[in-house]
Design a protein around this motif. Sequence first.
Motif, PDB file in Angstrom:
ATOM      1  N   LEU A 136     -17.425  23.340 -32.269  1.00  0.00           N
ATOM      2  CA  LEU A 136     -17.735  24.302 -33.326  1.00  0.00           C
ATOM      3  C   LEU A 136     -19.006  23.914 -34.067  1.00  0.00           C
ATOM      4  N   ALA A 137     -19.158  22.604 -34.356  1.00  0.00           N
ATOM      5  CA  ALA A 137     -20.365  22.149 -35.049  1.00  0.00           C
ATOM      6  C   ALA A 137     -21.601  22.469 -34.222  1.00  0.00           C
ATOM      7  N   ALA A 138     -21.556  22.145 -32.925  1.00  0.00           N
ATOM      8  CA  ALA A 138     -22.702  22.412 -32.057  1.00  0.00           C
ATOM      9  C   ALA A 138     -22.977  23.909 -31.944  1.00  0.00           C
ATOM     10  N   VAL A 192     -26.155  15.856 -14.808  1.00  0.00           N
ATOM     11  CA  VAL A 192     -26.217  17.227 -14.291  1.00  0.00           C
ATOM     12  C   VAL A 192     -27.088  18.059 -15.231  1.00  0.00           C
ATOM     13  N   PRO A 193     -28.232  18.549 -14.782  1.00  0.00           N
ATOM     14  CA  PRO A 193     -29.096  19.342 -15.663  1.00  0.00           C
ATOM     15  C   PRO A 193     -28.359  20.541 -16.251  1.00  0.00           C
ATOM     16  N   GLY A 194     -28.483  20.686 -17.563  1.00  0.00           N
ATOM     17  CA  GLY A 194     -27.856  21.815 -18.241  1.00  0.00           C
ATOM     18  C   GLY A 194     -26.451  21.564 -18.723  1.00  0.00           C
ATOM     19  N   LEU A 195     -25.865  20.403 -18.430  1.00  0.00           N
ATOM     20  CA  LEU A 195     -24.511  20.081 -18.873  1.00  0.00           C
ATOM     21  C   LEU A 195     -24.573  19.032 -19.979  1.00  0.00           C
ATOM     22  N   TYR A 196     -23.877  19.317 -21.090  1.00  0.00           N
ATOM     23  CA  TYR A 196     -23.871  18.435 -22.254  1.00  0.00           C
ATOM     24  C   TYR A 196     -22.426  18.208 -22.697  1.00  0.00           C
ATOM     25  N   LEU A 197     -22.223  17.143 -23.474  1.00  0.00           N
ATOM     26  CA  LEU A 197     -20.871  16.728 -23.868  1.00  0.00           C
ATOM     27  C   LEU A 197     -20.776  16.554 -25.374  1.00  0.00           C
ATOM     28  N   ALA A 198     -19.596  16.855 -25.903  1.00  0.00           N
ATOM     29  CA  ALA A 198     -19.290  16.594 -27.308  1.00  0.00           C
ATOM     30  C   ALA A 198     -17.794  16.368 -27.431  1.00  0.00           C
ATOM     31  N   GLY A 199     -17.392  15.732 -28.536  1.00  0.00           N
ATOM     32  CA  GLY A 199     -15.969  15.496 -28.780  1.00  0.00           C
ATOM     33  C   GLY A 199     -15.651  14.026 -28.929  1.00  0.00           C
ATOM     34  N   GLY A 200     -14.385  13.742 -29.165  1.00  0.00           N
ATOM     35  CA  GLY A 200     -13.964  12.381 -29.455  1.00  0.00           C
ATOM     36  C   GLY A 200     -14.034  11.426 -28.281  1.00  0.00           C
ATOM     37  N   SER A 230     -21.072  14.123 -32.877  1.00  0.00           N
ATOM     38  CA  SER A 230     -21.327  14.307 -31.444  1.00  0.00           C
ATOM     39  C   SER A 230     -21.805  15.719 -31.160  1.00  0.00           C
ATOM     40  N   GLY A 231     -21.247  16.700 -31.872  1.00  0.00           N
ATOM     41  CA  GLY A 231     -21.701  18.073 -31.712  1.00  0.00           C
ATOM     42  C   GLY A 231     -23.144  18.247 -32.152  1.00  0.00           C
TER      43      GLY A 231
END
Length: 526
Positions: A23-25, A474-482, A496-497
């Motif tokens: 949600l933050a991101a 992986v180009p275009g893939l991003y991560l967020a979360g605990g 993280s977001g």
Amino acid sequence: MSLSTTSLRSPRVVVIGAGVGGLAAAALLARQGLDVRVIERGQQPGGKLSQLAVGPSLLDAGPTVLTMRWVFDALFERLGQSLDEQLSLRPCAVLARHAWGPEERLDLLADLEASVTAMADFAGPAQGQRYLAFCERAKEIYDTLEQPFLRSQRPTPWSLAWRVGMSRLPQLARISPFRTLWQELGRYFPDPRLRQLFGRYATYCGSSPFDAPATLMLVAHVEREAVWQIEGGMHRLAQSLAALCQRQGVQISYGREAREILLRQGRVCGVALDQDAPLQADAVLFNGDVDALRQGLLGQPLRQAMGGRPLTSARRSLSAVTWHLQAEVGGFPLSHHNVFFSDPADEGYRREFADIAAGRLPAAPSVYVCAQDRTGDPMPRHSGQAERLMCLVNAPATADARPLTEEELLLCQAQMFARLTQAGLKISPSVHPLQRTSPQDFARRFPATGGALYGQASRGWRASFQRPASTTRVPGLYLAGGSVHPGPGLPMAALSGQLAAEQICAALRSTRRWQPVAMPGGMSMR
């Protein structure tokens, strides 16, 4: 469609998961003029920041207090809002109430001098000064790591040293990464009860104090700085973030499950849903447990492109068994935040975590109780009527390998109530059945985790550098979360977001096909 494709439209970002990080991101990205859609398999926002019904009442079923409020003050400000205008926050005078028996109680207080006096009264005059020294050390660790680690993209040991700077290398050496939290606590607290009290901060990261690095002393400083309650419950924060997203133009779809992250020529190009047509995307932000990608739950092509092995059960963080109930209580003056510890004699606390490491529920568990209708005042008032309680016992995250049996769970419940009774707390449940959540329930809600609530456990000095970064191979893939850097907990997930949003904007900006919207207080693009 790739990030580098020429287009007159705004780039599209799909966020999988409406947890706090996602949600933050999403809100920050939409604020910058991007076309953002959030896909959430559940029916409400928040991820682990959720609610559970007991009879006619709703109870918080995840985090129960807020720390590091500056993270959310800054986030809301970037979105053109004020946290205080959106939510009513109340500071806790009692950070937590701790008990070992009917006459063995100790409050940690927001007032430092009062806490020093309480420590001295509880464990002897010298302990007050030892506690002051511990607080100074915990603050030093936090100050050393806040900017170069917590607020920044995931470092390596060498880049962390570079970020800290030559002049502060002595402080970096003093964060004690090579000693366990339990070992370092022994320098300050001869009383084993106090080592239990401060060792429990490792469980905030889903780890054992006997394995976690001493750097987690910083959690004690974070809590001592301020603990906040949110009027109406913690889930109000998730609702407020979702509303902010929608105000920025984010489309949130509940009850929709991402089936596969689609690739084209090795680059993310969209998301296939459980129903409806696939969503095209220039970037995808995954706000779930990273192990879901490693296990191929979002597609075998992505799993192969991601690389890496799934976590073993031994490397996972703790799970939990929780009980939500309405009850009349007496005999013990509950605060909002309460911990009832197991007997520390004969290495009792170590055995508690040894049981969990062996895949068993602890035979003599410590119990956390959140009295959700009470404040963190020294003598919180209550009506004497039934009130809302959440009780929690740490558990192993082995739901996929060896689910706990009903017999084990009922025995744990009996041991939990016995612990509370031994400390003087009398509980008379209401007519509404209590709601129990086990590791296998958490595993169903959060696939690929085995019930783990915090991703990878913090074990050893390298743990801080092993959480995935916001960017992937992986180009275009991003991560967020605990489960990614900088770690678990509401403030960390929000950070993280923010870090993921910065990386997405930087990648798009580098194509020279799009420029972020200029605005006062806009997102940092460092």
